[in-house]
Design a protein around this motif. Structure first.
Motif, short mmCIF file in Angstrom:
data_model
loop_
_atom_site.label_atom_id
_atom_site.label_comp_id
_atom_site.label_asym_id
_atom_site.label_seq_id
_atom_site.Cartn_x
_atom_site.Cartn_y
_atom_site.Cartn_z
N ALA A 173 23.45 -13.47 11.39
CA ALA A 173 24.19 -14.46 12.17
C ALA A 173 23.65 -14.53 13.59
O ALA A 173 23.85 -15.50 14.29
N THR A 210 27.11 -18.63 20.47
CA THR A 210 26.67 -18.96 19.11
C THR A 210 25.51 -19.96 19.15
O THR A 210 24.49 -19.80 18.48
N TYR A 226 22.08 -20.88 11.36
CA TYR A 226 22.95 -21.92 10.79
C TYR A 226 22.16 -23.14 10.30
O TYR A 226 22.68 -23.96 9.55
N LEU A 273 21.45 -25.77 11.65
CA LEU A 273 22.03 -27.06 12.01
C LEU A 273 21.15 -27.76 13.04
O LEU A 273 20.53 -27.12 13.88
N SER A 324 30.03 -28.23 12.92
CA SER A 324 29.83 -27.43 11.71
C SER A 324 29.55 -25.96 12.02
O SER A 324 29.50 -25.13 11.12
N PHE A 325 29.36 -25.62 13.29
CA PHE A 325 29.25 -24.21 13.68
C PHE A 325 30.64 -23.58 13.57
O PHE A 325 31.66 -24.28 13.61
N PRO A 326 30.71 -22.24 13.45
CA PRO A 326 32.04 -21.60 13.43
C PRO A 326 32.78 -21.89 14.74
O PRO A 326 32.18 -21.79 15.82
#
Lengths: 440, 312
Positions: free
Chosen positions: B28, A206, B34, B36, A159-161
């Protein structure tokens, strides 16, 4: 056989044999096989005598496959190569390793027609076999010098870019059997520990930013979920540059042999740093110096000292046609082809020599020329059966020129095992066969 | 974090200047942006974080002696690595090899090559024994590490390795490594008359060392019709081949009919029972399920059937 009398069959076989005797070996075999198929056929009785045996599928005849319907959709739900490509497989050299669990297989480069290796032909290297990882129960933990130690499911990772990049992956032992002299009598074994794929995943940077790396974090330990618990230490510069956490290869989820469901991918670096079946990343302030970065994957030089952290796969190239598996079939105009690659960047030029390195000509780069990717080159030559010593020499965008064996041996001796990227020589013989040789 | 911190602030400044227009870009870079996954518990991390570094970080409390290590080593390691660390078949040689690093055939052992004792401890704990990784306890790992160091004459026979004294072990080749300094060779892209053609000597391959069967016509048709007990073969390769491929530790070699005739005569049930439950024979000891207790009785029996098929 039901429409052929025994006598006719005997005559036919005799005819096939006579015709075949005049053909070269490969053609002869095909000819005999086709001939035998023909005698077993049922629809050919009327044409026997008119059609030259073995040529019933050739013009002006209508080939058998055009006279019946083919199979329908999803008769093979996951498509497979034609049965005529059955020899297109990975192969190993058994004596290289103690057993086949901790071992390596090579890609059939002689039949690779582009910069992407079909996933099922990607070379394999494991230190403890291929684990059968259940993606639902697979977890990635990121711990160590981070603000937020995380545990991620596959769904969360995906689900991360994400990004997709085409890169080669190469074992640093590719060609390692040839340090002391030519040994391997096939391209698959001299250079087959390299493959190219489109890799899709999340940039490691990321993920590292998501967990928040503490200022003293300089290294990342990557650890696999295989029986070897494979580990490598990755410097933070690489982790924050182009390293990825990859879950897909060539448009589908990774193959089990390639780390299903998730692996690290470090473009241009020795293959084992792209740790497969990735289960954990730990951030630390120094490298871990585990088995695969001390005992193995260090390069022992002639003076007894060893180079460590030798991550980059330097410029390399090889001619794939002709080669031992793919000899020259006819005289005349011939397309000499090959691959070049560099772990430092793009291939800018490939030169080819037909005379063992006395004179060189610039080859043409073909198709996509991408950074840290297999790159095709070719050159048209007119071969009239002269014996030739074929070589290729690649140059990358750092200006590094692929070295000779003499240069490598002078700098490193012959016990280095890893990172052998010397200019390779194929001896093209007058009959079109090709041998692996080295030049003294 | 290196550049990322710098980049983060740069982006943040830009974002502020653009009155929040790029705020999402800026954030970001924020940890947890995120959202997650979840924070891993200490227990979860502890279960997986078993790595050990040269500075001793990661070593758990515990200890093990050379003498305890000897017994463990002989039972669990010697079948591949040899009683004295000399290596069976092509399995790694663990001991000896001093002063061979400049030889034509160097022996890169724990003593002659490995720069850190921590590597030995870490690898033993995570990946050994080969067929049953992560089955050793912490104390067993200390003991086996101590014994392998002893085989390399790096500690005395009464040595007890502990977390506390771990860093006192000196490795002879600790200074034998240097950081990557490549490119170490510099070729030039010469195009014309780069060498004297008369000086070229062609050196051919050594015949017979690389597989060539597939280069010959008709090779792919071979063995196509042979039915093989695939499951048995798989189990065999994963759990039995280590010993039975090479006849290690008195194991009957698979494919060697002579070694198997009498055994086969006892019947497949007897052989399967011995393989499952363990057996002490004249030639050597068969540990229950070959030491891999994760195998079912059916797995082991299939492997035995495969071995019998291959050895008749």
């Amino acid at each position: 056989m039901k429409n052929l009398s025994e006598e006719k069959t005997a005559d036919l076989l005799k005819e096939i044999k006579t015709e075949a005797a005049e053909l070269p070996q490969k053609k002869r075999r095909d000819f005999m096989l086709n001939g035998l198929k023909l005698t077993a056929g049922t629809a050919l009785a009327t044409s026997v005598g008119k059609v030259l045996a073995g040529e019933e599928n050739l013009p002006p005849n209508i080939p058998t496959w055009q006279k019946t319907l083919g199979r329908g959709v999803v008769s093979v739900p996951y498509g497979q190569p034609s049965k005529h490509e059955a020899d297109l497989v990975r192969r190993t050299v058994e004596w290289l390793t103690a057993d086949e669990i901790a071992s390596i297989s090579m890609t059939p480069l002689h039949k690779q027609k582009g910069i992407i290796t079909p996933s099922g032909l990607h070379f394999e290297r494991y230190h403890g076999g291929v684990p059968e990882v259940d993606p639902d129960d697979h977890r990635l933990i990121i711990n160590g010098l981070v603000e937020r130690p995380l545990i991620l499911t596959m769904d969360e990772i995906m689900s991360f870019p994400s990004e997709s990049h085409i890169h080669f992956l190469e074992c640093p032992a590719n060609g390692g059997m040839e340090w002391r002299g030519a040994q391997m009598e096939a391209l698959q074994f001299t250079h087959g520990m390299i493959s190219g794929s489109e890799w899709t995943g999340v940039k490691l940077s990321t993920i590292l930013q998501e967990v928040g790396v503490k200022p003293e974090g300089k290294w990342v330990l990557a650890e696999g979920a295989d029986a070897a618990g494979m580990t490598r230490s990755i410097p933070m510069e690489k982790a924050m540059d182009d390293a990825m956490i990859v879950f897909a290869q060539n448009g589908e989820m990774l193959r089990p042999e390639q780390g299903y469901p998730v692996r690290l991918f470090t473009p241009g670096w020795e293959g084992n740093t792209s740790v497969k079946w990735l289960r954990r990343l730990e951030v630390g302030d120094m490298p871990w110096m585990h088995r695969e970065e001390t005992s193995k994957y260090t390069d022992l030089l002639a003076d007894g000292k060893a180079r460590k952290h030798s991550y980059v796969q330097e410029v390399n190239s090889v001619i794939t046609s002709p080669c031992p598996e793919s000899p020259a079939k006819r005289k005349g105009i011939m397309q000499l082809e090959g691959f070049a690659w560099s772990g430092r960047g793009k291939i800018t030029r490939v030169d080819v020599s037909l005379d063992g390195g006395v004179n060189w000509q610039q080859a043409k780069l073909k198709g996509l020329v991408l950074t840290k990717s297999m790159t095709r080159f070719s050159m048209e030559i007119n071969w009239q059966g002269e014996p030739r010593l074929l070589q290729s020499r690649a140059i990358d965008d750092t200006g590094y020129v692929q070295p000779t064996y003499a240069q490598l041996r002078e700098a490193r001796g012959t016990n280095s095992i890893y990172h052998k990227n010397a200019i390779h020589t194929w001896q093209l013989n007058t009959d079109g066969t090709v041998n692996n040789v080295q030049l003294g | 974090m290196y550049n990322s911190v710098k980049k983060y602030f740069k982006v943040l400044v830009l974002a502020t200047a653009a009155q929040g227009l790029f705020a999402s870009t800026a954030y970001a870079q924020d940890p947890g942006h995120y959202g997650l996954g979840r924070i891993a518990t200490e227990e979860e991390i502890a279960g997986w974080d078993i790595d050990v570094r040269p500075d001793g970080l990661g070593l758990p409390e515990g200890s093990g002696s050379v003498s305890v290590g000897e017994g463990l080593y002989e039972a669990q390691c010697a079948s591949c690595h040899g009683l004295f660390g000399e290596g069976e078949g092509r399995w790694p040689i663990l001991a000896g090899g001093y002063d061979t690093l400049t030889d034509d055939r160097p022996q890169k052992t724990v003593g002659s090559y490995w720069p850190y004792a921590s590597t030995l401890w870490d690898y033993t704990r995570r990946a050994m024994p080969f067929t049953a990784p992560q089955s050793l306890t912490v104390d067993e790992t200390y003991a086996i590490t101590a014994y392998v160091l002893y085989l390399n004459e790096l500690v005395e026979d009464d040595f007890v390795l502990t977390k506390e004294n771990f860093l006192t072990v000196e490795m002879p080749n600790a200074d034998g490594f240097f950081h990557d300094d490549r490119p170490d060779v510099k070729n030039k892209a010469c195009m014309k008359d780069c060498k004297d053609p008369a000086s070229i000597k062609v050196i051919s391959t050594i015949a017979g060392v690389s597989p060539t069967e597939h280069l010959e016509e008709g090779a792919e048709e071979e063995s196509a019709g042979e039915a093989v007990n695939e499951h048995g073969k798989q189990v065999y390769k994963q759990s039995c081949a280590v010993c039975h491929d090479h006849g290690v530790a008195g194991a009957p070699k698979t494919g060697e009919a002579d070694a198997w005739t009498d055994r086969i005569a006892t019947g497949i049930d007897t052989l399967a029972k011995r393989a499952n439950e363990g057996y002490m024979g004249d030639a050597g000891m068969m540990p229950p399920k070959g030491g891999n207790m994760s195998l079912s009785d059916e797995d082991v029996t299939a492997a035995v059937e495969y071995m019998v098929e291959q050895s008749q």
